[in-house]
Design a protein around this motif. Structure first.
Motif, PDB file in Angstrom:
ATOM      1  N   UNK A 139       0.829  -1.196   0.000  1.00  0.00           N
ATOM      2  CA  UNK A 139       0.000   0.000   0.000  1.00  0.00           C
ATOM      3  C   UNK A 139       0.866   1.250   0.000  1.00  0.00           C
ATOM      4  N   UNK A 140       0.231   2.395  -0.254  1.00  0.00           N
ATOM      5  CA  UNK A 140       0.959   3.661  -0.321  1.00  0.00           C
ATOM      6  C   UNK A 140       1.647   3.977   1.004  1.00  0.00           C
ATOM      7  N   UNK A 141       1.066   3.531   2.119  1.00  0.00           N
ATOM      8  CA  UNK A 141       1.686   3.804   3.414  1.00  0.00           C
ATOM      9  C   UNK A 141       2.549   2.651   3.908  1.00  0.00           C
ATOM     10  N   UNK A 142       2.894   1.717   3.001  1.00  0.00           N
ATOM     11  CA  UNK A 142       3.895   0.710   3.310  1.00  0.00           C
ATOM     12  C   UNK A 142       3.419  -0.604   3.864  1.00  0.00           C
ATOM     13  N   UNK A 143       2.112  -0.815   3.983  1.00  0.00           N
ATOM     14  CA  UNK A 143       1.612  -2.107   4.450  1.00  0.00           C
ATOM     15  C   UNK A 143       1.805  -3.173   3.364  1.00  0.00           C
ATOM     16  N   UNK A 144       2.161  -4.380   3.765  1.00  0.00           N
ATOM     17  CA  UNK A 144       2.326  -5.485   2.821  1.00  0.00           C
ATOM     18  C   UNK A 144       1.136  -6.430   2.958  1.00  0.00           C
ATOM     19  N   UNK A 145       0.325  -6.490   1.913  1.00  0.00           N
ATOM     20  CA  UNK A 145      -0.911  -7.269   1.997  1.00  0.00           C
ATOM     21  C   UNK A 145      -0.726  -8.718   1.587  1.00  0.00           C
ATOM     22  N   UNK A 146       0.223  -9.002   0.694  1.00  0.00           N
ATOM     23  CA  UNK A 146       0.347 -10.359   0.197  1.00  0.00           C
ATOM     24  C   UNK A 146       1.760 -10.718  -0.207  1.00  0.00           C
ATOM     25  N   UNK A 147       1.981 -12.032  -0.330  1.00  0.00           N
ATOM     26  CA  UNK A 147       3.244 -12.574  -0.813  1.00  0.00           C
ATOM     27  C   UNK A 147       2.980 -13.176  -2.196  1.00  0.00           C
ATOM     28  N   UNK A 148       3.850 -12.927  -3.196  1.00  0.00           N
ATOM     29  CA  UNK A 148       3.578 -13.377  -4.569  1.00  0.00           C
ATOM     30  C   UNK A 148       3.549 -14.899  -4.719  1.00  0.00           C
ATOM     31  N   UNK A 149       2.533 -15.371  -5.442  1.00  0.00           N
ATOM     32  CA  UNK A 149       2.435 -16.783  -5.807  1.00  0.00           C
ATOM     33  C   UNK A 149       3.200 -17.059  -7.094  1.00  0.00           C
ATOM     34  N   UNK A 150       3.005 -16.193  -8.095  1.00  0.00           N
ATOM     35  CA  UNK A 150       3.618 -16.410  -9.405  1.00  0.00           C
ATOM     36  C   UNK A 150       3.617 -15.097 -10.175  1.00  0.00           C
ATOM     37  N   UNK A 151       4.167 -15.110 -11.377  1.00  0.00           N
ATOM     38  CA  UNK A 151       4.233 -13.936 -12.241  1.00  0.00           C
ATOM     39  C   UNK A 151       3.901 -14.337 -13.673  1.00  0.00           C
ATOM     40  N   UNK A 152       3.751 -13.335 -14.547  1.00  0.00           N
ATOM     41  CA  UNK A 152       3.481 -13.609 -15.961  1.00  0.00           C
ATOM     42  C   UNK A 152       4.287 -12.709 -16.879  1.00  0.00           C
ATOM     43  N   UNK A 153       5.623 -12.802 -16.865  1.00  0.00           N
ATOM     44  CA  UNK A 153       6.426 -11.954 -17.759  1.00  0.00           C
ATOM     45  C   UNK A 153       6.165 -12.308 -19.217  1.00  0.00           C
ATOM     46  N   UNK A 154       6.165 -11.302 -20.064  1.00  0.00           N
ATOM     47  CA  UNK A 154       5.790 -11.501 -21.468  1.00  0.00           C
ATOM     48  C   UNK A 154       6.994 -11.644 -22.391  1.00  0.00           C
ATOM     49  N   UNK A 155       6.745 -12.295 -23.517  1.00  0.00           N
ATOM     50  CA  UNK A 155       7.745 -12.470 -24.567  1.00  0.00           C
ATOM     51  C   UNK A 155       7.003 -12.585 -25.893  1.00  0.00           C
TER      52      UNK A 155
END
Length: 432
Positions: A139-155
């Protein structure tokens, strides 16, 4: 049961790396009964959408936490709506819940729904994950809501046999080096069309527009809630898309249609932008083209298309244990298992070089595709995503479609898109 992209990846021997090892997931992966979530005791409840976490990860959790039972409840339908309704009711919340990547911007505006993971030690594991993906759940005030499961980088996915026949660069490194700019990409499309009439480099105009504008690192709304959809970064993406259309290299085909499948099958659309999971689309649309595809970097920086998070709802009885489970479920070793099971590309760079991730892909001609996607992940621009972005972006897509389908004047279309987009921005309370 409909076959999802990820379910296909699990059941196919042609998937990324050693995909196809996992079994088809059912509608539930509950392992025991419970009176409810966040109720204390040895059982904890995890909410996920139909793909869920694979059995290999669940087995690893059971081994690591022998005194706890993790019950994975698979929630069908509109996952965001189910979460919102449950949060509003304040009862029946799980101990851990997934949040889809496309919904995290909305939930950042409702941070009080979640435990700030920094209070549980999230900063200690931040360096394990890609910085830009981590930032999506901050969040803008620095709270961390979640930990990443995965990503989708493009090619860029492309038919190397067709490129070779057309006299174009066709090895991944060679082609990637030849199309570092969008002007070079458009020129390549013109060469392809000249060598092979009715063969197009781009599916539709809105597709290239949506690939270009995120590369600026800015969207349609900035972090202060100000509308910036009329800015030079959006206009530049518009002009690039129009230049490609005017060059005649756009197939003018809607996505996810029978026309698209036919064009891919027949080799009339031998290239497409996509994240790692786009391989499953190609496998569905054109299974007979297996072994004829490669991937390479597309012009500019990579974008991210997909990738979700695990979060802890506020009010759970034992947030410390919930966080311990999240840390384990999403460590690099288990992200590798999820990649093997369903093609979720890891959000942890440490996993990129794991042999199970970095293996050859039969559908992609034996290429080690993870090398391309792993490198792409390192170039993704951090992009602020406002909950209202889709609404204010929609007029631009609508006007691009009119230019493509009916020949509307591009400048008039731009003016109309900006006017309508600003109207929507004011309506939803943005500063214009």
């Amino acid at each position: 049961m409909q076959l999802s992209r990820r379910a296909l990846m699990r059941t196919s021997a042609l998937g990324l790396g050693v995909l196809g090892v996992g079994a088809m997931a059912g509608c539930s992966t509950s392992t025991s009964s419970s009176k409810g979530s966040a109720s204390g005791g040895s059982e904890l409840v995890l909410w996920t959408w139909p793909e869920g976490f694979g059995q290999a990860v669940l087995d690893a959790v059971a081994k690591e936490f022998p005194d706890k039972t993790l019950r994975q409840d698979v929630i069908g339908g509109d996952f965001k709506q189910k979460l919102t309704t449950t949060f509003t009711a304040g009862t029946g919340l799980p101990d851990i819940t997934g949040v889809k990547g496309e919904d995290i911007a909305f939930f950042r505006q409702h941070a009080d729904y979640f435990v700030d993971l920094n209070t549980l030690g999230a900063q200690d594991i931040k360096s394990t994950y890609l910085e830009w993906k981590w930032a999506q759940a901050t969040t803008a005030d620095g709270k961390q809501l979640g930990i990443p499961i995965d990503i989708g980088p493009t090619a860029l996915f492309y038919r190397f046999d067709i490129f070779q026949e057309a006299g174009l660069p066709y090895e991944p490194d060679e082609l990637g080096a030849a199309i570092r700019t969008w002007d070079e990409f458009i020129e390549l499309g013109k060469q392809l069309l000249a060598a092979k009439p009715d063969t197009f480099l781009i599916r539709n105009t809105s597709g290239i527009f949506d690939t270009v504008w995120p590369q600026s690192g800015m969207g349609f709304v900035d972090e202060s809630g100000k509308y910036i959809g009329d800015g030079e970064h959006i206009r530049g993406a518009w002009d690039t898309a129009m230049k490609a259309l005017e060059a005649g290299i756009v197939a003018k085909i809607d996505s996810n249609t029978a026309d698209t499948a036919a064009a891919v099958n027949e080799g009339r659309l031998p290239a497409d932008f996509g994240a790692s999971w786009h391989l499953a689309d190609l496998m569905v649309d054109a299974p007979e083209t297996s072994g004829k595809w490669h991937v390479c970097t597309h012009p500019g920086s990579a974008n991210n298309n997909g990738g979700s998070f695990l979060t802890i709802p506020a009010g759970v009885s034992d947030p410390e244990t919930s966080f311990a489970l999240i840390k384990f479920i999403l460590n690099p070793a288990n992200q590798v298992l999820e990649y093997v099971d369903k093609g979720n590309f890891p959000a942890t760079p440490e996993a990129f070089e794991d042999p199970q991730v970095d293996g050859p892909v039969e559908f992609l001609g034996g290429q080690k595709a993870a090398e391309v996607f792993g490198a792409a992940a390192q170039t993704v621009e951090v992009l602020y995503e406002d909950p209202n972005q889709s609404a204010v972006q929609a007029p631009f897509i609508a006007q691009i479609d009119l230019v493509e389908a009916s020949g509307k004047d591009p400048q008039t279309a731009w003016n109309d898109a900006v006017e309508e987009s600003k109207r929507i921005a004011k309506q939803v309370g943005l500063t214009v």
